[in-house]
Each structure stands twice: as structure tokens, then as C-alpha cells.
Write a protein that holds these residues in place. Structure first.
Motif, PDB file in Angstrom:
ATOM      1  N   ARG A   1     -32.235 -15.415  -5.785  1.00 31.64           N
ATOM      2  CA  ARG A   1     -31.900 -16.232  -5.593  1.00 31.64           C
ATOM      3  C   ARG A   1     -32.059 -17.515  -6.669  1.00 31.64           C
ATOM      4  O   ARG A   1     -32.954 -18.019  -6.838  1.00 31.64           O
TER       5      ARG A   1
ATOM      6  N   CYS B   1     -22.258 -21.347  -2.170  1.00 32.58           N
ATOM      7  CA  CYS B   1     -22.445 -22.815  -2.048  1.00 32.58           C
ATOM      8  C   CYS B   1     -23.514 -23.293  -1.047  1.00 32.58           C
ATOM      9  O   CYS B   1     -24.226 -22.138   0.190  1.00 32.58           O
TER      10      CYS B   1
ATOM     11  N   TRP C   1     -24.233 -24.222  -7.145  1.00 29.94           N
ATOM     12  CA  TRP C   1     -23.943 -23.344  -6.424  1.00 29.94           C
ATOM     13  C   TRP C   1     -24.980 -22.664  -7.233  1.00 29.94           C
ATOM     14  O   TRP C   1     -25.835 -22.333  -8.248  1.00 29.94           O
ATOM     15  N   TYR C   2     -25.190 -21.564  -6.558  1.00 28.90           N
ATOM     16  CA  TYR C   2     -26.388 -20.333  -6.828  1.00 28.90           C
ATOM     17  C   TYR C   2     -25.963 -18.961  -6.663  1.00 28.90           C
ATOM     18  O   TYR C   2     -24.805 -18.661  -5.723  1.00 28.90           O
ATOM     19  N   ARG C   3     -26.443 -18.268  -7.412  1.00 32.03           N
ATOM     20  CA  ARG C   3     -26.406 -16.596  -7.553  1.00 32.03           C
ATOM     21  C   ARG C   3     -28.202 -15.572  -6.905  1.00 32.03           C
ATOM     22  O   ARG C   3     -29.215 -15.844  -7.334  1.00 32.03           O
TER      23      ARG C   3
ATOM     24  N   TYR D   1     -22.730 -15.206  -5.671  1.00 31.15           N
ATOM     25  CA  TYR D   1     -22.678 -16.626  -5.633  1.00 31.15           C
ATOM     26  C   TYR D   1     -22.586 -17.467  -3.962  1.00 31.15           C
ATOM     27  O   TYR D   1     -21.746 -17.189  -3.464  1.00 31.15           O
TER      28      TYR D   1
ATOM     29  N   VAL E   1     -27.458 -22.152 -10.247  1.00 31.66           N
ATOM     30  CA  VAL E   1     -26.609 -21.773 -11.453  1.00 31.66           C
ATOM     31  C   VAL E   1     -26.335 -23.415 -11.805  1.00 31.66           C
ATOM     32  O   VAL E   1     -26.505 -23.813 -13.067  1.00 31.66           O
TER      33      VAL E   1
ATOM     34  N   GLU F   1     -16.927 -20.407   0.827  1.00 34.22           N
ATOM     35  CA  GLU F   1     -16.741 -20.112  -0.665  1.00 34.22           C
ATOM     36  C   GLU F   1     -15.820 -19.050  -0.453  1.00 34.22           C
ATOM     37  O   GLU F   1     -15.242 -18.401   0.206  1.00 34.22           O
TER      38      GLU F   1
ATOM     39  N   ASP G   1     -23.851 -12.066 -15.643  1.00 28.50           N
ATOM     40  CA  ASP G   1     -23.221 -13.148 -14.764  1.00 28.50           C
ATOM     41  C   ASP G   1     -22.529 -12.373 -13.001  1.00 28.50           C
ATOM     42  O   ASP G   1     -22.778 -13.607 -12.608  1.00 28.50           O
TER      43      ASP G   1
END
Length: 120
Positions: free
Chosen positions: A45, A95, A36-38, A93, A48, A6, A89
């Protein structure tokens, strides 16, 4: 055998924009889904946005209308355009990609993450 890298994380002011990129490398045969996760500090986690090949993107409610996920299938890449960023936000992040590599071996791979900080 599949690696995700990423890039694009940064410090940005509230209301600003960032574009995250993720490229998958290795002996990839196909990728079914990329997303995508965050993970924010002290939290689990969370999803997104994800997009399956030929499918409609799926977004978390909290980012719908502000974030856009897109893919470049030829490059095995996925992008996340983030607009109207908010302090909430702020997170690392990650992938994710699901597919097959080598002799049609399934994989579910994660990148190491890129940090996004939204603060004035």
C-alpha cells in the motif's frame, strides 16, 4: 466506532477521469488528516494524497499534477479527483482518517477500499 465508506471506483480507459469519495461516520469530534492510499496487485500500500486540516495537500510524485484531493470538513468527507488516468494507476484505493471520537479517543481509521481499473 468510526467508519469510512469509499465510492467512485470503476473501469475507465487510459486518459479518462474518475472522482472518488469517502465519508466518515461515527461519534467524531474532529478529524486532523484525511487521505487516500492505494494498493496494486502484488505491491505494498502506498500514499496517494493526504490533506490535514488547514494544511497544504501532499501528493505522491507519480500523481502530482493529475490528481486533486479535497475535503468537506462539515461533512467529514474527502474526495480524490483523478484525471489523465494511466494503467499504472490501477489499484484498490483506500480512504484514511486520523482524528478523535467519543470522549476524545484518538482514531486511525481505514475504509474497505474501492477498485480503480484503467484499461482499454
Amino acid at each position: 466506532q468510526v467508519q469510512l465508506v469509499e465510492s467512485g471506483g470503476d473501469l475507465v480507459q487510459p486518459g479518462g477521469s474518475l472522482r472518488l469519495s469517502c465519508a466518515a461516520t461515527g461519534s467524531i469530534i474532529s478529524i486532523h488528516t484525511m487521505g487516500w492510499y492505494r494498493q496494486a496487485a502484488g505491491r505494498e500500500r502506498e500514499l496517494v494524497a493526504i490533506i490535514a486540516t488547514g494544511g497544504t495537500p501532499v501528493y505522491a510524485h507519480s500523481v502530482k499534477g493529475r490528481f486533486t484531493i479535497s475535503r468537506d470538513n462539515a461533512e467529514n468527507a474527502v474526495y480524490l479527483q483523478m484525471n489523465s488516468l494511466r494503467p499504472e494507476d490501477t489499484a484498490v484505493y483506500y480512504c484514511n482518517a486520523i482524528g478523535a471520537y467519543g470522549t476524545d479517543v484518538p482514531f486511525n481509521a481505514w475504509g474497505r477500499g474501492t477498485r480503480v481499473t484503467v484499461s482499454s
